[in-house]
Design an enzyme around this catalytic site. Structure first.
Site, mmCIF file in Angstrom:
data_model
loop_
_atom_site.group_PDB
_atom_site.id
_atom_site.type_symbol
_atom_site.label_atom_id
_atom_site.label_comp_id
_atom_site.label_asym_id
_atom_site.label_seq_id
_atom_site.Cartn_x
_atom_site.Cartn_y
_atom_site.Cartn_z
ATOM 1 C CE LYS A 70 4.283 3.728 6.591
ATOM 2 N NZ LYS A 70 2.845 3.993 6.755
ATOM 3 C CE1 TYR A 100 6.048 4.038 3.382
ATOM 4 C CE2 TYR A 100 7.971 2.611 3.193
ATOM 5 C CZ TYR A 100 6.633 2.790 3.469
ATOM 6 O OH TYR A 100 5.880 1.710 3.858
ATOM 7 C CB SER A 119 6.741 -0.536 6.788
ATOM 8 O OG SER A 119 7.640 -1.177 5.914
#
Ligand code: UD1
Length: 335
Positions: free
Chosen positions: A154, A150, A125
């Site tokens: 990544k 979150y 992302s």
């Protein structure tokens, strides 16, 4: 060629990618535990494509179950979409996020290694860039400074993949950094239907337009942007899905390597532009109010998409009108 294993294939981006893979004639195996998706998605993929695939309802943390999938199928490459993705929830439940996203990826990679499957596409992302020093963002921009667990999952998985490749350069890895995926398949049969109150802009707008939520809060109109509201690089999910096929092509033909690509359009739109376009193309009202800034938000984020264009031949073809029309078309069918 062998089959493509898609983890999280019933999810938002996963399901759209499976449709494109099946349309291209690829053989697909999906694993999903429906933690944030519905079984009907699988039927709808079949309706859209008229094609079939193998499906396992398993959790990718279940090592034995994952091994069985590799035992029973001639897997050639893996696209990993499985993972938790709610920013706010990740702040409340960091351990669940680290265990699920990182643990799942590691189990998958270990199983791949055991079965000598070494082509891996990873859903990363733009969040890995944290607060970017400048826009447009190139792949060489500094990464780090993520503002929530979150985003950090990544970032860490990207690092794990770098370390893995360093240890054994017969791996073939593609990291795709998505900007803001929105919209839905034009059939309206698959799309994004988050459980509860959405965090992201587009699903929130569609729920307000549908009368499910009373009004949109625009988080801040005093950013240093064209109209003061936040600017993002929204990309149609079908364009994004096609990027995965190009990434696989790259892994299939090139020498081994670890490759990183931004998947965006290169165009930044503000929250107000998004709202106005949505209203205009769908002829619906979207009441909104200006609210305080949301913690952790940045003013502007959009991609320099030229590396993906030059090396993968990737180019987004759908515009903001398409994204708004298809997003609404899907939402209407959920009512
Ligand atoms: C968010 C995540 C990002 C994740 C991405 C997935 C944060 C800080 N980042 O990105 O890690 O990869 O979703 O798509 O949450 N907005 C409103 N009102 C709303 C919702 C959003 O004004 O009700 C604004 C935001 O302030 C922002 C823009 O709309 O300017 C886009 O927000 P959103 O869709 O949540 O995406 P990001 O924050 O860019």
């Amino acid at each position: 060629m062998g089959k493509i294993l898609v983890t999280g294939g019933a999810g938002y981006i996963g399901s759209h990618t499976v449709v494109e893979l099946l349309n291209k004639g690829e053989e697909v195996v999906i694993i999903d535990n429906f933690s944030n998706s519905k079984k009907e998605v699988l039927d709808n993929i079949k309706k859209i494509t008229n094609k079939d695939f193998k499906f396992y309802e398993i959790n990718y943390l279940d090592r034995d179950a994952v091994e069985k999938v590799f035992e029973e199928n001639d897997i050639d490459s893996v696209i990993n979409f499985a993972g938790y993705k709610a920013v706010g929830e990740s702040v409340q439940k960091p351990l669940e996020y680290y265990e699920n996203n990182i643990g799942g990826a590691v189990i998958l990679l270990e199983t791949m290694k055991k079965y000598n499957v070494k082509k891996f596409v990873f859903s990363s992302s733009a969040t890995v860039y944290g607060n970017p020093e400048k826009v447009p963002i190139t792949e060489e921009s500094k990464i780090g400074g993520t503002t929530n667990p979150y985003g950090t999952t990544k970032l860490y998985i990207e690092q794990i993949l770098q370390d893995l490749y360093k240890s054994d350069n017969t791996w073939d890895i593609c990291i795709l950094r998505y900007f803001n995926p929105v919209g839905a398949h034009e059939s309206g049969l698959i799309g994004e239907d988050p459980k509860g109150i959405p965090n992201n802009l587009m699903p929130y707008i569609t729920k307000v337009a549908a009368g499910i939520l009373p009004e949109l809060s625009i988080f801040g109109n005093d950013y240093n942007t064209k109209d003061g509201t936040g600017v993002r690089d929204y990309i149609h999910v079908v364009d994004l899905a096609k990027g995965h096929l190009l990434a696989l092509d790259k892994l299939n033909k090139e020498d081994n390597g670890i490759f990183i690509y931004n998947l965006g359009t290169g165009k930044g739109y503000s929250v107000l532009e998004m709202v106005e376009t949505f209203k205009k193309v769908n002829n619906v009202d979207v009441p909104y109010k200006i609210a305080p800034r949301r913690e952790g938000d940045i003013a502007e984020c959009y991609a320099d998409p030229s590396k993906a264009k030059n090396e993968l031949g990737f180019e987004a073809t759908k515009n903001l009108e398409d994204m708004c029309r298809d997003g609404w078309n899907y939402q209407k069918k959920q009512l």
